[in-house]
Design a protein around this motif. Structure first.
Motif, short mmCIF file in Angstrom:
data_model
loop_
_atom_site.label_atom_id
_atom_site.label_comp_id
_atom_site.label_asym_id
_atom_site.label_seq_id
_atom_site.Cartn_x
_atom_site.Cartn_y
_atom_site.Cartn_z
N LYS A 32 0.82 -1.09 0.03
CA LYS A 32 0.04 0.01 -0.24
C LYS A 32 0.76 1.23 -0.05
CE LYS A 32 -3.82 -2.12 2.37
NZ LYS A 32 -4.76 -2.17 3.66
N GLN A 33 0.39 2.30 -0.73
CA GLN A 33 1.23 3.36 -0.77
C GLN A 33 1.23 4.14 0.59
OE1 GLN A 33 3.05 4.75 -3.17
NE2 GLN A 33 2.64 2.66 -4.26
N LYS A 34 0.30 4.00 1.55
CA LYS A 34 0.28 4.74 2.87
C LYS A 34 1.55 4.60 3.37
CE LYS A 34 -4.72 4.47 3.40
NZ LYS A 34 -5.74 3.81 4.27
N PRO A 35 2.16 5.54 4.26
CA PRO A 35 3.28 5.37 5.18
C PRO A 35 3.13 4.71 6.29
CG PRO A 35 2.46 7.63 5.31
CD PRO A 35 1.55 6.96 4.12
N PHE A 36 4.43 4.22 6.62
CA PHE A 36 4.31 3.28 7.88
C PHE A 36 5.65 3.59 8.85
CE2 PHE A 36 6.04 0.30 5.00
CZ PHE A 36 7.10 -0.23 5.38
N VAL A 37 5.45 3.01 9.90
CA VAL A 37 6.52 3.04 11.08
C VAL A 37 7.17 1.69 11.20
CG1 VAL A 37 5.20 3.19 12.94
CG2 VAL A 37 7.48 4.10 13.00
N TYR A 38 8.50 1.62 11.23
CA TYR A 38 9.11 0.58 11.74
C TYR A 38 9.78 0.82 13.00
CZ TYR A 38 12.70 -3.22 12.60
OH TYR A 38 13.49 -4.22 13.16
N MET A 39 9.33 -0.12 14.08
CA MET A 39 10.14 0.02 15.52
C MET A 39 10.89 -1.10 16.08
SD MET A 39 6.54 1.93 17.29
CE MET A 39 7.55 2.62 18.59
N ASP A 40 11.82 -0.91 16.55
CA ASP A 40 12.92 -1.61 16.95
C ASP A 40 13.13 -1.71 18.35
OD1 ASP A 40 14.77 -4.00 17.03
OD2 ASP A 40 15.46 -3.35 14.85
N SER A 41 12.87 -2.90 19.31
CA SER A 41 13.01 -2.28 20.78
C SER A 41 14.61 -2.73 21.06
CB SER A 41 12.28 -3.56 21.51
OG SER A 41 12.65 -4.86 21.38
N GLN A 108 8.69 7.73 2.36
CA GLN A 108 7.65 8.28 3.04
C GLN A 108 7.55 7.59 4.60
OE1 GLN A 108 7.33 6.61 0.36
NE2 GLN A 108 5.32 5.56 -0.01
N ASP A 109 8.38 6.44 4.72
CA ASP A 109 8.22 5.56 5.76
C ASP A 109 9.23 6.17 7.07
OD1 ASP A 109 6.43 3.91 4.45
OD2 ASP A 109 8.01 3.06 3.57
N ARG A 110 9.20 5.79 8.13
CA ARG A 110 9.87 6.16 9.21
C ARG A 110 10.53 4.90 10.05
NH1 ARG A 110 8.96 8.57 13.52
NH2 ARG A 110 6.76 8.06 13.85
N LEU A 111 11.84 5.16 10.55
CA LEU A 111 12.18 4.16 11.58
C LEU A 111 12.41 4.68 12.96
CD1 LEU A 111 13.63 3.78 8.44
CD2 LEU A 111 15.00 1.87 9.65
N LEU A 145 9.11 1.35 23.97
CA LEU A 145 7.88 0.74 23.00
C LEU A 145 6.67 1.49 23.64
CD1 LEU A 145 8.97 -2.75 22.06
CD2 LEU A 145 8.82 -0.72 20.75
N VAL A 146 6.43 1.44 24.94
CA VAL A 146 5.21 1.82 25.46
C VAL A 146 5.38 3.44 25.38
CG1 VAL A 146 3.75 2.03 27.84
CG2 VAL A 146 5.00 -0.07 27.18
N ALA A 147 6.20 4.23 25.73
CA ALA A 147 6.24 5.62 25.63
C ALA A 147 5.97 6.02 24.29
CB ALA A 147 7.36 6.18 26.05
N LEU A 148 6.24 5.23 23.15
CA LEU A 148 6.45 5.91 21.80
C LEU A 148 5.02 5.31 20.81
CD1 LEU A 148 9.93 6.07 20.99
CD2 LEU A 148 8.57 8.02 21.38
N ILE A 158 6.22 -3.42 14.87
CA ILE A 158 7.44 -3.66 16.06
C ILE A 158 8.05 -4.92 16.03
CG2 ILE A 158 7.66 -3.58 18.61
CD1 ILE A 158 4.97 -1.56 18.88
N LEU A 159 9.31 -4.92 15.99
CA LEU A 159 10.18 -6.24 16.17
C LEU A 159 10.65 -5.91 17.63
CD1 LEU A 159 11.50 -8.53 15.23
CD2 LEU A 159 13.47 -7.19 14.38
N ILE A 160 10.61 -7.19 18.22
CA ILE A 160 11.00 -7.12 19.73
C ILE A 160 11.94 -8.45 19.80
CG2 ILE A 160 10.46 -7.29 22.18
CD1 ILE A 160 7.49 -6.20 21.68
#
Length: 280
Positions: A32-41, A108-111, A145-148, A158-160
């Motif tokens: 999908k063209q919509k942006p997304f975020v990747y989060m790494d703990s 357009q995505d974020r890490l 992770l909880v704060a953000l 989210i990758l934990i």
């Protein structure tokens, strides 16, 4: 505390499984063209030099990613993973999860990357400091992770993957995921965990505790490459997923026997996967 350095294990069989799953989810989000975020703990250094002193000590990549090279067959997910990894192997490097995400994500995505170990954070920041998409946080990944969450954009993964050096990590993982589910119920969560010797293994009680929190859905897949010992050692690893994207369970299941066959000690490998809570 905080003594774990992933460079000793870069490219091993656990990395292969974890990063293959990470890549499949990211590629699904990119449909999908919509942006997304990747989060790494627990981001680690982000990128690992395989001829460094740490990586060279045990050369775990030889029993991991190197064994996969001739076994990918015509599986498109394994071939895509190897193609990505080979771009780094030209410089004798192996990409950690932040490097894989940075390589795959679009403009357009974020890490959002978290690391608490001082040296690892310095290496991570040095590697990605020019990337405008990246925010590096020198903080405890559980707290972060909880704060953000929920993030902006409110779509992502989210990758934990903590080192599980402390027994309390298993309880913390369940507590944190339960809180994230309340704050961000649509977020995809991928949890990595080790399969250890029978006297030390806490993975199954952790999965049972996670199941007891009644997440929206829960899928688990595991691969092992040698026989389980009684007192010491890791013989495989698992991944637990919440909100796993549609059809990825089938793609993961197609990869499992190939991974086990490629990286097992002769006759000792195996795999399993199942939905503990079915996706609706």
């Amino acid at each position: 505390m905080f003594s774990y350095r992933h460079a000793y294990h870069a490219g091993n069989y656990a990395d292969v499984f974890k990063h293959l799953c990470q890549m499949m989810i990211i590629n699904k989000l990119k449909e999908k063209q919509k942006p997304f975020v990747y989060m790494d703990s627990h981001s680690g250094a982000g990128l690992y030099q395989l001829d460094s002193d740490m990586a060279s000590k045990n050369k775990e990549f030889r029993a991991g990613v190197d064994r996969l090279v001739d076994k990918a067959a015509d599986n498109p997910e394994l071939l895509a993973y190897l193609q990505l990894v080979n771009e780094f192997r030209v410089d004798n490097q192996y990409p950690g999860s932040p490097a894989i995400a940075a390589h795959l994500l679009r403009a357009q995505d974020r890490l959002c990357l978290m690391e608490w170990h001082n040296n690892e954070f310095a290496n991570l920041q040095r590697y990605l400091y020019r990337d405008k998409r990246v925010a590096c946080h020198h903080r405890d990944g559980y707290e972060g992770l909880v704060a953000l969450t929920p993030p902006d954009p409110a779509r992502g993964l989210i990758l934990i993957d903590p080192p599980y050096e402390l027994a309390e990590d298993y309880q913390k993982v369940v507590q944190v995921i339960s809180k994230i589910q309340q704050r961000w119920p649509t977020g995809i969560i991928a949890l990595w965990y080790p399969l250890l010797a029978s006297q030390r293994d806490k993975s199954q009680p952790m999965i049972e505790a996670l199941h007891a929190t009644q997440p929206i859905n829960l899928y688990v897949a595991e691969v092992w490459v040698k026989q389980q010992q009684q007192e010491l050692g890791m013989h495989g690893s698992g991944m637990a997923f919440i909100n796993l994207p549609w059809q990825l369970d089938g793609k993961i299941e197609a990869c499992l026997p190939l991974l086990a066959e490629a990286m097992e000690e002769p006759g000792q490998g195996g795999f399993r996967s199942h939905w503990l809570i079915e996706a609706k």
